[in-house]
Design a protein around this motif. Structure first.
Motif, short mmCIF file in Angstrom:
data_model
loop_
_atom_site.label_atom_id
_atom_site.label_comp_id
_atom_site.label_asym_id
_atom_site.label_seq_id
_atom_site.Cartn_x
_atom_site.Cartn_y
_atom_site.Cartn_z
N ALA A 27 26.07 38.06 103.71
CA ALA A 27 27.56 37.93 103.75
C ALA A 27 28.39 38.78 104.84
CB ALA A 27 27.98 38.21 102.46
N VAL A 28 28.11 40.05 104.84
CA VAL A 28 28.61 40.94 105.80
C VAL A 28 28.59 40.38 107.37
CG1 VAL A 28 28.53 43.15 106.68
CG2 VAL A 28 28.87 42.76 104.36
N PHE A 29 27.30 39.97 107.51
CA PHE A 29 26.98 39.70 108.98
C PHE A 29 27.78 38.21 109.30
CE2 PHE A 29 24.03 42.27 111.08
CZ PHE A 29 23.99 41.68 112.43
N PHE A 30 27.68 37.37 108.25
CA PHE A 30 28.45 35.95 108.49
C PHE A 30 29.69 36.12 108.73
CE2 PHE A 30 30.13 31.88 106.97
CZ PHE A 30 29.41 31.26 107.79
N THR A 31 30.42 36.91 107.81
CA THR A 31 31.86 37.03 107.76
C THR A 31 32.22 37.77 108.98
OG1 THR A 31 31.88 38.85 106.32
CG2 THR A 31 32.32 36.79 105.47
N GLY A 32 31.46 38.86 109.52
CA GLY A 32 31.67 39.40 110.80
C GLY A 32 31.48 38.93 111.94
N THR A 33 30.64 37.85 111.84
CA THR A 33 30.60 36.76 113.15
C THR A 33 31.78 36.19 113.28
OG1 THR A 33 28.15 36.89 112.94
CG2 THR A 33 29.13 35.18 114.20
N LEU A 34 32.33 35.74 111.98
CA LEU A 34 33.35 34.86 112.28
C LEU A 34 34.60 35.62 112.65
CD1 LEU A 34 33.03 32.60 108.93
CD2 LEU A 34 32.62 32.04 111.29
N SER A 35 34.62 36.90 112.32
CA SER A 35 35.55 37.75 112.47
C SER A 35 35.83 38.13 114.13
CB SER A 35 35.52 38.98 111.89
OG SER A 35 35.78 38.98 110.47
N PHE A 36 34.84 37.72 115.03
CA PHE A 36 35.05 37.71 116.57
C PHE A 36 36.16 36.61 116.62
CE2 PHE A 36 30.55 39.20 116.69
CZ PHE A 36 30.75 40.46 116.85
N PHE A 37 36.34 35.75 116.07
CA PHE A 37 37.44 34.71 116.41
C PHE A 37 38.48 34.76 115.36
CE2 PHE A 37 33.95 32.78 118.79
CZ PHE A 37 34.56 32.85 120.18
N ARG A 38 38.76 36.12 114.80
CA ARG A 38 39.86 36.08 113.60
C ARG A 38 41.15 35.66 114.17
NH1 ARG A 38 41.67 42.45 112.87
NH2 ARG A 38 43.43 42.31 111.51
N ASP A 39 41.61 35.92 115.17
CA ASP A 39 43.07 35.43 115.85
C ASP A 39 43.03 33.77 115.80
OD1 ASP A 39 43.83 37.95 115.60
OD2 ASP A 39 43.82 38.28 117.68
N GLU A 40 42.02 33.34 116.19
CA GLU A 40 41.77 31.71 116.48
C GLU A 40 41.76 31.27 115.00
OE1 GLU A 40 40.33 33.44 120.13
OE2 GLU A 40 40.03 34.07 118.10
N ILE A 41 41.09 31.80 114.01
CA ILE A 41 41.07 31.04 112.77
C ILE A 41 42.40 31.28 112.14
CG2 ILE A 41 40.24 31.52 110.62
CD1 ILE A 41 37.45 32.26 111.69
N SER A 42 43.18 32.44 112.05
CA SER A 42 44.31 32.55 111.73
C SER A 42 45.33 31.52 112.16
CB SER A 42 44.89 33.96 111.90
OG SER A 42 44.12 35.04 111.15
N PHE A 43 45.26 31.36 113.50
CA PHE A 43 46.11 30.38 114.19
C PHE A 43 45.86 28.86 113.63
CE2 PHE A 43 47.42 27.77 117.92
CZ PHE A 43 48.70 28.05 118.21
N TRP A 44 44.73 28.78 113.57
CA TRP A 44 44.09 27.43 113.04
C TRP A 44 44.77 27.16 111.72
CZ3 TRP A 44 41.39 25.25 109.17
CH2 TRP A 44 40.75 24.16 109.31
N MET A 45 44.90 27.85 110.82
CA MET A 45 45.08 27.99 109.46
C MET A 45 46.82 27.95 109.28
SD MET A 45 42.18 30.26 107.48
CE MET A 45 42.85 29.75 106.10
#
Length: 532
Positions: A27-45
């Protein structure tokens, strides 16, 4: 100790350390990997921001708008849009209000018109980022301690794994298809070796980021408990705090100078552009304009941005205090923490780290599956075992259930009413509710059926998310292509890629099981063939 005994001891350590905390590490590795695009995910949402179209005149336009939005403020802070986020977040503080995190007033402005946008409440990618090292639903310090201990276990598992596999690099070029346990072992070895430097770096740097909490005794002893003094002396985060406001009692009204020449001077100095604009005591004789560089190209000071300051009333440039040069130990710490946080990186390096993170996540997943597959013959021989069944269910609910929960989190962002009270909290509740249902489902269904059904549900959820963009006029694929919104298009394509991988996994699980010859039978056949 004999070499073989030492290797066997490390094999035992690798197996059980990886199993006991493998689900948390996944879970830590998966969510950390997604966090490399943290700003992009926030903008999409935040689909309300997708109408924003920045241009060269956006910074000056927003500064002018702040005169209307907050004329009596003590500090304005403007984040200049870039290729990752097209809208303009602004923040201001009232007279006498201390500029601290969480305080002040916030708005998001359209980059083209500088008009406020009514943006839905959401934690966006920040929730995944915070969950990565703080978990959720507990005091932050507890979550950080749990993740810190798990990270140490991850480092032990990596080192013991390298020691265990004496032919690990040779095995990297070996993959035996449809051979059951051997295939999972080959996949685990290949994924481990392919991104081994990344795995070591990201794990060790994660420990360094938490070292002031995990091992604070030296710092507290040397500085008599005054930890802030340590960070100031070392040029840490506290030493580079935002603009300090002059006393308002000494100010007289005076219009703010044209910021255009200031921006032009900064643009000429910084090829990467301007990251933010801070103006203290605007509209007075004591106004100070501070421009901050977008990112930084040096890892030695954690990519800290250079700053330029101007007299807000006259436009004259002011001197900046000399920066603190880090010593050797601080420079090493800064390099590792910069690599972990990746705030300095451009899109190509960010994608490279993202792929390496996916490989690390898959390495953990194949290791947990391998534990189950390796003990499956013994379970069939001796009957059902509660511990083995528990590991099976946790594997399904974690490996397949977490991506499904993320998909549910994204769907909640799209479907919950935009003006709903406590909307961000409800998105997170949907995430954990979906994850909890995955665990219940894995317990009540047969093992292979649970894998198939959860992966199929993940594929459907993720594949449908790009279509949900058609609920908003500026968020669907056609609008993204027409407007050149590559962030939105990249997010949709990534979701489709994950959906395709989940669908491919379902297809693989529905294929007939591979028949694996027993080892003794294989050796006997090989001997007969050699004799012939």
């Amino acid at each position: 100790m004999k070499a073989q005994g030492f290797r066997q001891a490390n094999s035992w350590l690798h197996t059980w350390s990886g199993l006991l905390l493998g689900w948390l590490l996944y879970a830590v590795f998966f969510t950390g990997t997604l966090s490399f695009f943290r700003d992009e995910i926030s903008f999409w949402m935040k689909p309300e921001q997708h109408v924003s179209r920045p241009d060269a005149g956006t910074p000056e336009r927003v500064v002018q708008a702040m005169h209307t939005l907050a004329p009596a403020a003590s500090v304005w802070t403007i984040t200049v849009p870039d290729e990752r986020v097209a809208a303009v977040p602004v923040q201001w503080f009232g007279q006498g209000e201390r500029p601290t995190r969480g305080a002040g007033h916030r708005l998001v402005l359209d980059a083209a018109t500088a008009q406020p946008l009514d943006v839905r409440e959401t934690r966006g990618g920040d929730f995944l980022y915070r969950f990565h090292f703080e978990l959720y639903g507990m005091p932050r310090i507890w979550g950080r301690w749990i993740v810190g201990v798990a990270t140490m276990v991850m480092l032990v598992a990596i080192v013991s794994g390298v020691i265990t596999h004496k032919k690990i690099f040779a095995d990297f070029f070996t993959f035996r298809r449809r051979k059951g346990q051997r295939s999972w072992m080959d996949a685990h070895n290949a994924l481990a070796v392919l991104a081994l430097p990344f795995h070591l770096m990201i794990t060790y740097s994660g420990l360094l980021l938490l070292m002031f909490m995990l091992m604070p005794w030296g710092m507290e002893s040397a500085y008599q408990g005054d930890t802030r003094a340590y960070f100031v002396e070392r040029g840490g985060r506290e030493a580079a705090v935002a603009v300090t406001s002059p006393p308002a009692s000494q100010a007289v009204p005076k219009p703010l100078a044209d910021v255009g020449p200031m921006l032009a001077q900064a643009q000429q100095r910084w090829p990467a552009g301007i990251g933010s604009i801070s103006i203290s005591q605007p509209g007075t004789s004591l106004a100070v304009v501070e421009l901050r560089e977008r990112g930084g190209d040096s890892l030695l000071d954690r990519g800290r941005s250079e700053r330029m300051r101007f007299d807000g009333a006259t436009g004259a440039q002011l001197e900046m205090p000399a920066g603190v040069q880090p010593d050797g130990a601080t420079a090493v710490y800064n390099v590792f923490s910069s690599l972990h946080l990746l705030r300095f990186a451009g899109p190509w390096l960010r994608w490279l780290f993202f792929i390496a993170g996916i490989l690390g996540t898959a390495m953990i997943a194949t290791g947990m599956v391998l534990w189950v597959v390796k003990r499956m013959p013994q379970r069939r021989k001796h009957g059902s075992h509660a511990g083995h069944r528990l590991v099976e269910c946790l594997n399904v609910a974690t490996i397949a259930g977490l991506p499904l929960a993320v998909g549910a989190y994204f769907w909640a962002n799209r479907l919950l009413p935009a003006q709903m009270h406590g909307r961000a909290d409800w998105e997170i509740r949907v995430f954990f509710a979906a994850w909890g249902l995955c665990l219940i489902h894995a317990w009540w269904r047969r093992h292979r059926q649970a894998w198939t059904e959860q992966l199929a549900a993940t594929a459907v959820l993720l594949a449908g998310l790009p279509l949900s963009g058609f609920l908003f006029p500026s968020s669907h694929v056609v609008a993204s292509l027409a407007a050149g919104q590559w962030v939105l298009l990249g997010m949709d394509l990534t979701l489709l890629a994950f959906a395709a991988f989940a669908g491919l996994s379902v297809w693989f699980l529905k294929k007939p099981k591979a028949v694996v010859k027993p080892a003794a039978q294989s050796r006997q056949g090989a001997t007969q063939e050699a004799t012939a």
